[in-house]
Design a protein around this motif. Structure first.
Motif, PDB file in Angstrom:
ATOM      1  N   GLY A 172       6.933 -20.473   4.806  1.00 35.93           N
ATOM      2  CA  GLY A 172       5.946 -19.571   4.254  1.00 35.93           C
ATOM      3  C   GLY A 172       4.558 -20.158   4.144  1.00 35.93           C
ATOM      4  O   GLY A 172       3.664 -19.554   3.567  1.00 35.93           O
ATOM      5  N   TRP A 173       4.356 -21.358   4.681  1.00 31.05           N
ATOM      6  CA  TRP A 173       3.056 -21.998   4.635  1.00 31.05           C
ATOM      7  C   TRP A 173       2.560 -22.200   6.061  1.00 31.05           C
ATOM      8  O   TRP A 173       2.844 -23.220   6.684  1.00 31.05           O
ATOM      9  CB  TRP A 173       3.147 -23.346   3.922  1.00 31.05           C
ATOM     10  CG  TRP A 173       3.261 -23.242   2.447  1.00 31.05           C
ATOM     11  CD1 TRP A 173       4.278 -22.657   1.749  1.00 31.05           C
ATOM     12  CD2 TRP A 173       2.324 -23.712   1.485  1.00 31.05           C
ATOM     13  NE1 TRP A 173       4.044 -22.751   0.408  1.00 31.05           N
ATOM     14  CE2 TRP A 173       2.859 -23.399   0.211  1.00 31.05           C
ATOM     15  CE3 TRP A 173       1.112 -24.393   1.561  1.00 31.05           C
ATOM     16  CZ2 TRP A 173       2.203 -23.718  -0.969  1.00 31.05           C
ATOM     17  CZ3 TRP A 173       0.470 -24.713   0.377  1.00 31.05           C
ATOM     18  CH2 TRP A 173       1.003 -24.378  -0.856  1.00 31.05           C
ATOM     19  N   PRO A 174       1.804 -21.263   6.619  1.00 31.75           N
ATOM     20  CA  PRO A 174       1.306 -21.427   7.981  1.00 31.75           C
ATOM     21  C   PRO A 174       0.420 -22.662   8.093  1.00 31.75           C
ATOM     22  O   PRO A 174      -0.289 -23.034   7.157  1.00 31.75           O
ATOM     23  CB  PRO A 174       0.498 -20.148   8.222  1.00 31.75           C
ATOM     24  CG  PRO A 174       1.029 -19.166   7.226  1.00 31.75           C
ATOM     25  CD  PRO A 174       1.425 -19.981   6.040  1.00 31.75           C
ATOM     26  N   VAL A 175       0.454 -23.294   9.248  1.00 31.81           N
ATOM     27  CA  VAL A 175      -0.306 -24.514   9.466  1.00 31.81           C
ATOM     28  C   VAL A 175      -1.801 -24.284   9.257  1.00 31.81           C
ATOM     29  O   VAL A 175      -2.500 -25.095   8.649  1.00 31.81           O
ATOM     30  CB  VAL A 175      -0.046 -25.063  10.889  1.00 31.81           C
ATOM     31  CG1 VAL A 175      -0.988 -26.212  11.199  1.00 31.81           C
ATOM     32  CG2 VAL A 175       1.390 -25.529  11.011  1.00 31.81           C
ATOM     33  N   VAL A 176      -2.321 -23.179   9.754  1.00 35.80           N
ATOM     34  CA  VAL A 176      -3.749 -22.896   9.616  1.00 35.80           C
ATOM     35  C   VAL A 176      -4.150 -22.860   8.146  1.00 35.80           C
ATOM     36  O   VAL A 176      -5.174 -23.428   7.746  1.00 35.80           O
ATOM     37  CB  VAL A 176      -4.111 -21.571  10.314  1.00 35.80           C
ATOM     38  CG1 VAL A 176      -5.550 -21.182   9.977  1.00 35.80           C
ATOM     39  CG2 VAL A 176      -3.964 -21.691  11.814  1.00 35.80           C
ATOM     40  N   SER A 177      -3.341 -22.211   7.316  1.00 36.04           N
ATOM     41  CA  SER A 177      -3.650 -22.120   5.895  1.00 36.04           C
ATOM     42  C   SER A 177      -3.668 -23.502   5.241  1.00 36.04           C
ATOM     43  O   SER A 177      -4.525 -23.804   4.400  1.00 36.04           O
ATOM     44  CB  SER A 177      -2.637 -21.226   5.176  1.00 36.04           C
ATOM     45  OG  SER A 177      -2.682 -19.908   5.672  1.00 36.04           O
ATOM     46  N   LEU A 178      -2.715 -24.345   5.624  1.00 36.64           N
ATOM     47  CA  LEU A 178      -2.664 -25.695   5.070  1.00 36.64           C
ATOM     48  C   LEU A 178      -3.879 -26.507   5.492  1.00 36.64           C
ATOM     49  O   LEU A 178      -4.474 -27.236   4.688  1.00 36.64           O
ATOM     50  CB  LEU A 178      -1.384 -26.395   5.515  1.00 36.64           C
ATOM     51  CG  LEU A 178      -0.080 -25.927   4.855  1.00 36.64           C
ATOM     52  CD1 LEU A 178       1.118 -26.585   5.524  1.00 36.64           C
ATOM     53  CD2 LEU A 178      -0.074 -26.241   3.372  1.00 36.64           C
TER      54      LEU A 178
END
Length: 360
Positions: A172-178
């Motif tokens: 639930g944590w997309p790479v872009v968001s991280l």
């Protein structure tokens, strides 16, 4: 932070109890139950999310004061709700329970999920909470995430030109968001770039400048490096990138579990990863890490010896099997960075190798 966990009749665990710390290291032979323990906590996290969704649906709010005025008690909850039996994965006909003690600031609450296998596998699961502010404890537990081996090696992430960007870890944590989250805090961005340079000779700055591009600079190619898609990086680089990104993006009181992070990493990188885990845990985050690497353990011990993390913030759980399933023994780390009693299964291998060498 989860400070205690008791798991009954889940997979290989008949009745396992363990005290946890900001940095909890799980060690033991293959098949001893380390992954099952992490999976039990992940299942509890999934169930906590289901309970919270049910509360929000019934009260139409997730605000603490609104929940109180709606009649949802703040000190104890007993909520039956439907949960797929597959969440547990236990094959016997016995009841299953997962109980956790969770501290949020100076408050402590307990969360327990019980699933009665009788009269049928589809029987409802119940959530029981008590203590100080159980709703906050549920919220903390709901945020726990597991980076399992299969998720760490998932290269499904892709740029916007092809398929939609997906989460690397199915968490639930997309790479872009991280990446965007890390880029917003200068200290985090600097640490992330520094680790990329020191461990892999890679410049990850372009990933922070333009997260959606998924491009980094490989310094090993040519005097000024060459820009490459992240997907063509080495297996060790990709794996460590995933771990570092998730840990650096953690907020205070976040809970992250990592399964065997040392796979495909050089011993020097394994030591550096252990040091990094200790630094993250010392900042108020919680990490549960399963490992077969004494290098990673020595990296943690080095940070303890240097005074960068209090030995009380580190615990080593030694897992093993006996006639009635999985057990674990807690091993403390002293102020000198020495694990009391070391790791028996590691010592056995060293002794066997030494004996074979001495008798040749």
């Amino acid at each position: 932070m989860i400070t205690f966990c008791r798991v009954r009749r889940f997979r290989s665990m008949l009745d396992l109890r363990a005290d946890l710390a900001p940095l909890t290291i799980l060690v033991g032979p293959n098949g001893s139950g380390k992954s099952n323990f992490l999976l039990a906590i992940e299942r509890a996290s999934q169930l906590a999310r289901a309970v919270l969704a049910d509360i929000v649906m019934r009260t139409e709010s997730d605000d603490q004061s609104t929940l109180a005025s709606a009649g949802v008690p703040q000190r104890s909850l007993a909520i039956p709700f439907a949960a797929p039996w597959e969440l547990y994965g236990y094959t016997s006909k016995s009841d299953v329970s997962i109980r956790l003690q969770i501290s949020t600031g100076e408050r402590t609450a307990y969360v327990e999920f019980r699933h009665a296998r009788h009269p049928s596998p589809s029987a409802q699961t119940s959530c029981h909470t008590w203590g100080s502010n159980p709703l906050r404890a549920l919220q903390a537990l709901a945020g726990a995430r597991l980076l399992s081996v299969d998720r760490l090696f998932n290269r499904s992430v892709s740029g916007p030109a092809s398929s939609p960007i997906s989460s690397v870890f199915d968490s639930g944590w997309p790479v872009v968001s991280l990446l965007e989250k890390v880029a917003q805090v200068p200290d985090r961005a600097e640490k992330f770039a520094e680790l990329g340079r020191s461990l892999f000779g890679a410049d990850w700055t372009p990933l922070l400048d333009d997260p959606a591009s998924f491009k980094f600079v490989e310094r090993a190619v040519g005097p000024s490096g060459v820009e490459l898609p992240l997907g063509v990086s080495s297996l060790g680089t990709w794996q460590c990138f995933s771990i570092l990104l998730n840990t650096i993006a953690m907020e205070p009181n976040d809970i992250l579990m990592v399964e065997e992070p040392e796979i495909s990493l050089h011993p020097r990188s394994q030591v550096a990863l252990g040091e990094h885990f200790a630094e993250i845990a010392a900042k108020g985050r919680q990490l549960l890490v399963s490992t077969h690497s004494h290098y990673l353990l020595l990296g943690v011990c080095r940070r303890v010896r240097a005074g960068d993390i209090d030995p009380e913030q580190v615990v080593v759980l030694n897992f093993f099997k006996y006639n009635y399933g999985t057990r674990c023994v807690s091993r403390a780390v002293n102020s000198e960075g020495v694990i009391e009693g070391w790791i028996p299964s590691f010592a056995e291998v060293d002794e066997d190798l030494f004996r074979a060498w001495a008798t040749d």
